[in-house]
Design an enzyme around this catalytic site. Structure first.
Site, PDB file in Angstrom:
ATOM      1  N   CYS A 197      36.184  27.212  39.521  1.00 13.37           N
ATOM      2  CA  CYS A 197      35.247  27.293  38.674  1.00 13.37           C
ATOM      3  C   CYS A 197      34.637  25.863  38.400  1.00 13.37           C
ATOM      4  O   CYS A 197      35.418  24.883  38.585  1.00 13.37           O
ATOM      5  CB  CYS A 197      35.725  27.370  37.251  1.00 13.37           C
ATOM      6  SG  CYS A 197      34.538  27.740  36.023  1.00 13.37           S
ATOM      7  N   ARG A 298      27.772  38.392  35.080  1.00 14.40           N
ATOM      8  CA  ARG A 298      28.846  37.590  34.284  1.00 14.40           C
ATOM      9  C   ARG A 298      28.257  36.123  33.679  1.00 14.40           C
ATOM     10  O   ARG A 298      28.984  35.963  32.640  1.00 14.40           O
ATOM     11  CB  ARG A 298      29.831  37.357  35.432  1.00 14.40           C
ATOM     12  CG  ARG A 298      31.245  36.854  34.902  1.00 14.40           C
ATOM     13  CD  ARG A 298      32.256  36.767  36.081  1.00 14.40           C
ATOM     14  NE  ARG A 298      33.564  36.566  35.381  1.00 14.40           N
ATOM     15  CZ  ARG A 298      34.371  35.632  34.900  1.00 14.40           C
ATOM     16  NH1 ARG A 298      33.701  34.315  35.254  1.00 14.40           N
ATOM     17  NH2 ARG A 298      35.454  35.802  34.272  1.00 14.40           N
TER      18      ARG A 298
HETATM   19  P1  RVP Z   1      42.432  31.016  38.722  1.00 18.26           P
HETATM   20  O1  RVP Z   1      43.620  31.501  38.599  1.00 18.26           O
HETATM   21  O2  RVP Z   1      42.637  29.457  38.508  1.00 18.26           O
HETATM   22  O3  RVP Z   1      41.833  30.777  40.235  1.00 18.26           O
HETATM   23  O4  RVP Z   1      41.284  31.272  37.886  1.00 18.26           O
HETATM   24  C1  RVP Z   1      40.773  32.646  37.980  1.00 18.26           C
HETATM   25  C2  RVP Z   1      39.735  32.809  36.707  1.00 18.26           C
HETATM   26  O5  RVP Z   1      38.484  32.186  37.006  1.00 18.26           O
HETATM   27  C3  RVP Z   1      39.267  34.132  36.592  1.00 18.26           C
HETATM   28  O6  RVP Z   1      40.083  35.169  35.959  1.00 18.26           O
HETATM   29  C4  RVP Z   1      38.077  34.148  35.891  1.00 18.26           C
HETATM   30  O7  RVP Z   1      38.031  33.951  34.568  1.00 18.26           O
HETATM   31  C5  RVP Z   1      37.456  32.466  36.364  1.00 18.26           C
HETATM   32  N1  RVP Z   1      36.329  32.680  37.116  1.00 18.26           N
HETATM   33  C6  RVP Z   1      36.200  33.751  38.432  1.00 18.26           C
HETATM   34  N2  RVP Z   1      35.144  33.141  39.008  1.00 18.26           N
HETATM   35  C7  RVP Z   1      34.779  31.971  38.590  1.00 18.26           C
HETATM   36  C8  RVP Z   1      33.470  31.095  38.759  1.00 18.26           C
HETATM   37  O8  RVP Z   1      32.999  31.243  39.614  1.00 18.26           O
HETATM   38  N3  RVP Z   1      33.236  30.207  38.045  1.00 18.26           N
HETATM   39  N4  RVP Z   1      35.530  31.681  37.397  1.00 18.26           N
END
Ligand code: RVP
Length: 381
Positions: A197, A298
């Site tokens: 993210c 989203r």
């Molecule tokens: P991680 O477990 O740290 O990989 O995080 C997964 C979470 O990140 C997802 O459940 C969602 O809330 C968030 N996410 C998914 N896509 C993105 C993005 O493109 N920013 N973020």
């Protein structure tokens, strides 16, 4: 000037440690129960393990839902695909026969199926998912404290009153109260902390997951005291290891949602790829260009990326991955003196640690043995 400026820094889970408590015989490692709630009354769905896989294209398809359901966890089927495709995944999971006595089941004995929905096409998507057999819905939005989210939750509650809906994501007490007031049966917490993210860098919005959980879980407990209704919380984004899961549970979360962790499993959606002699799986954000066809739904914008496209190293079959992580979670809870997640909520004591203290907790001031492979057995001589 700004309505409020908080000058205490936002904290991540990695900045906390758990203090040990008294370990009674009843909370020895093999006695610890990881059973947990995922929705509020009246449905009160429970899981045998507090792990939920992220609603992402590169993580949670039908194969993950079956494998994780078999382990007692829950996958959330991703909604960045057509309603027909997502409904087909729900059917596939419902048609598979759970084998384990501790698999995650709905009342009819089949797998409990959770599916994500967005705030754009719910009027079309929700009926398709519910017809296919979905038991539980998650509203998948990066920012859940919004009029769109309240409309979506209200729509689901009006049209499918027996299907609980989990709202999110929020990172403030106000966001939690808003979602519960809108009719959410659970609340997902986290913004900007996911491994793929870049929302915080791009927009400057977000919050450290520990700080978000401390505030939201505090508000949830106040809400329980005043209303008598306990609303479960899902910690989402940035949980890397078992100790992060334990820390989130200790603060007050009931389950943890992980993307990167589950993307590494054989059962995630994509085939393995070989890179520089090692095996990886592709893992990309729902806000990345790779998911661009659905990004608007989203993130409510399509002008720039909020996620990246990455690789994660393969970790093999889910069962083996979970065995080690669950053993760590149980051992940690045993050391705190908690035999269950509700007990952990009551007795956990966490402490913020300094950078030097974190360093002290890692191997230090020794040379790693050059000839002995790590973990080689020793005869004691
Ligand atoms: P991680 O477990 O740290 O990989 O995080 C997964 C979470 O990140 C997802 O459940 C969602 O809330 C968030 N996410 C998914 N896509 C993105 C993005 O493109 N920013 N973020």
């Amino acid at each position: 000037m700004a309505r409020r400026i908080r000058t205490e820094p936002s904290r991540t889970l990695a900045e906390f440690r758990l203090l040990p408590g008294f370990t009674a015989r009843e909370c020895s490692v093999d006695q610890v129960s990881l059973r947990t709630l995922v929705t509020a009354e009246p449905e009160s769905f429970t899981l045998e393990i507090p792990l939920v896989s992220a609603a992402m294209q590169s993580v949670s398809g039908s194969q993950m839902a079956i494998a994780l359901g078999e382990e007692g966890g829950l996958a959330v089927l991703f909604c960045s695909q057509s309603p027909a495709n997502e409904a087909a995944m729900v059917r596939e999971v419902k048609a598979a026969t759970p084998a384990s006595p501790t698999a995650t089941r709905s009342a009819d004995g089949r797998f409990l199926v959770a599916a994500a929905v967005n705030t754009h096409d719910h009027a079309e998507r929700v009926p398709a998912l519910v017809d296919a057999g979905a038991d539980l819905l998650f509203v998948d939005a990066s920012h859940g404290h919004s009029a769109f989210q309240a409309d979506t939750i209200a729509w689901i509650n009006a049209h499918c009153p027996t299907i609980p809906v989990i709202g999110g994501n929020v990172v403030t007490a106000e966001g939690f109260s808003f979602l519960v007031g809108a009719g959410a049966a659970g609340v997902k917490v986290g913004m900007g902390s996911g491994s793929i993210c870049i929302t915080q860098e791009q927009k400057g919005t977000g919050r450290g997951l520990a700080t978000a959980l401390i505030e939201v879980c505090g508000e949830r407990d106040r809400h329980t005291r005043s209303s008598g209704r306990y609303v479960p919380i899902v910690a989402d984004g940035g949980l890397v290891t078992a100790k992060d899961v334990v820390m989130a549970l200790a603060i007050g979360a009931d389950t943890a949602m992980l993307g990167r962790f589950f993307a590494r499993a054989d059962e995630s959606t994509n085939p393995k790829v070989k890179f520089e002699g090692r095996w990886f799986k592709p893992y990309w954000g729902e806000g990345s260009n790779r998911a661009r066809a659905w990004k608007e739904a989203r993130y409510h914008q399509s002008a720039f990326e909020e996620g990246i496209d990455a690789l994660v190293e393969c970790a093999g079959p889910l069962h083996g991955m979970l065995a080690e992580s669950l053993a760590m979670i149980r051992a940690s809870m045993s050391t705190t003196g908690a035999a269950s997640i509700p007990e952990l909520h009551r007795i956990a004591e966490l402490e913020l640690v300094s950078g030097l203290s974190i360093r002290e907790g890692q191997p230090h001031d020794v040379l790693l043995a050059p000839t002995t492979p790590p973990g080689a057995p020793s005869d004691g001589t």
